[in-house]
Design a protein around this motif. Structure first.
Motif, PDB file in Angstrom:
ATOM      1  N   TRP A   1      -3.789  -1.431  -5.621  1.00 20.73           N
ATOM      2  CA  TRP A   1      -4.545  -1.295  -4.206  1.00 20.73           C
ATOM      3  C   TRP A   1      -5.277  -2.499  -3.900  1.00 20.73           C
ATOM      4  O   TRP A   1      -5.466  -3.053  -2.862  1.00 20.73           O
TER       5      TRP A   1
ATOM      6  N   THR B   1       0.712  -1.124   0.020  1.00 15.95           N
ATOM      7  CA  THR B   1      -0.140   0.003  -0.118  1.00 15.95           C
ATOM      8  C   THR B   1       0.880   1.354  -0.163  1.00 15.95           C
ATOM      9  O   THR B   1       0.458   2.121  -0.708  1.00 15.95           O
TER      10      THR B   1
ATOM     11  N   THR C   1       2.339   1.735  -3.470  1.00 15.70           N
ATOM     12  CA  THR C   1       1.315   2.094  -4.446  1.00 15.70           C
ATOM     13  C   THR C   1       1.139   3.774  -3.940  1.00 15.70           C
ATOM     14  O   THR C   1       0.889   4.333  -5.186  1.00 15.70           O
ATOM     15  N   ALA C   2       1.187   4.178  -3.154  1.00 19.00           N
ATOM     16  CA  ALA C   2       0.933   5.656  -2.613  1.00 19.00           C
ATOM     17  C   ALA C   2       1.956   6.398  -3.047  1.00 19.00           C
ATOM     18  O   ALA C   2       1.771   7.640  -3.461  1.00 19.00           O
TER      19      ALA C   2
END
Length: 352
Positions: free
Chosen positions: A54, A38, A41-42
């Motif tokens: 996600w 996560t 991904t961010a």
């Protein structure tokens, strides 16, 4: 009553070697993977624009929660824990491809599911997860690292051989440890001198018999004490005393004539016989049979010397004489001392 399908054990390949420990290890690993994926991904531009990244993080999170809530030692719990290795491998490979070129260093994370599968599951499943990791590592290298085919092939071989070496080393160590643990458990369960089960096994069997209440007739506990055993040791020596213990254990086991009965070396020169689903009248008769069997089977030594043997026996019955393990032992012990004070070579039944 038959168990529900979800409550039964899963196939052999999916069964963790140590279910409780496996769940304790699996949940933090999956949750840490979800947090790492996560975060990537961010923070990484290419991954942030992909819904797949996600979704992978969410899958790891849900998988971790499933492993946590799934009952231990059930098909659902086994499959949830085993599939965590496959899910982690897929997430590592897919996540590496999503974050873009230059992130091939993420392939080192493939060691984690390989180490997990090798240390918590049987050899066959560990090999399958390792081969899946080798394939995933090759895909990652081809997609994320520029270079000639020869260089990529060499790198893929290095990654694959490293994962296979890790798997093989861990599997061999865990199998060796498993054999050692099995030997220790056997030593704790079987008396080395007589071959009878130990007090530990007898206690467990007695507790199970009292708790399950398979029938209404109850459970009997018979304590057996060798008469004048010290005199046998003093006259013939301790090797003969050991032979007497082995001989009496064999006589008792042969005289019980019940597949449910448990014959145990209680400690020192005392033995015990557990008779599940046994009425008190039958237990009384069995006690007399045991006394007569030992009396009628003297030990003959190699030089032809005959060692006469006799035993004193105390009988207690649950629920007639006691309601729990401790009180049943106390009642049988009290009856044993009554038999000894009465002149030995006989039996006594506990008072209600």
């Amino acid at each position: 009553m038959p168990r529900a399908p979800w409550a039964r054990r899963g196939p052999a390949w999916s069964r963790p070697l140590r279910p409780g420990l496996t769940r304790t290890v699996t949940v933090p690993l999956l949750l840490a993977g979800a947090v790492l994926l996560t975060a990537a991904t961010a923070l990484l531009p290419r991954a942030a624009g992909s819904g797949w990244s996600w979704a992978l993080g969410a899958e790891l999170l849900v998988h971790g929660l499933l492993v946590w809530v799934a009952p231990v030692r059930t098909a659902l719990g086994d499959l949830a824990a085993a599939s965590a290795a496959v899910a982690a491998t897929v997430a590592i490979v897919a996540g590496t491809l999503l974050v873009g070129p230059g992130q091939h260093g993420w392939a080192i994370l493939l060691c984690i599911p390989v180490l997990y599968a090798s240390s918590h599951f049987r050899r066959g499943f560990a090999v399958v997860v390792t081969l899946l990791g080798c394939l995933g590592g090759a895909v990652v290298l081809v997609d994320t690292r520029p270079g000639s085919r020869i260089v990529l092939a060499v790198d893929a071989v290095l990654v694959g051989s490293s994962l296979l070496l890790l798997c093989g080393s861990v599997v061999l160590v865990m199998e060796h440890l498993g054999r050692l643990v099995a030997e220790l458990e056997r030593a704790a369960a079987v008396d080395g001198l007589t071959g009878l089960v130990t007090r530990r096994v007898l206690d467990a069997a007695l507790a199970a018999s009292l708790s399950t209440a398979r029938t209404t007739v109850g459970t009997a506990l018979v304590l057996v004490d060798l008469d004048h055993f010290k005199a046998v040791n003093d006259r013939h020596g301790h090797p003969v005393g050991d032979a007497v213990l082995r001989h009496v254990g064999e006589v008792l086991a042969a005289a019980v004539r019940s597949t449910d009965a448990v014959v145990s070396r209680f400690g020192g020169d005392e033995l015990a016989v557990l008779l599940p689903s046994c009425p008190v009248a039958v237990a009384r008769a069995r006690a007399g049979d045991l006394v007569a069997a030992v009396r009628g089977a003297p030990l003959v030594l190699e030089d032809g010397t005959t060692v006469p043997l006799s035993v004193s026996v105390g009988v207690a019955h649950a629920p007639q004489h006691a309601a729990d393990v401790r009180s049943l032992y106390s009642a049988a012990d009290a009856a044993l001392y009554v038999a000894k004070r009465a002149g030995r070579d006989g039996f006594a039944v506990a008072r209600a």
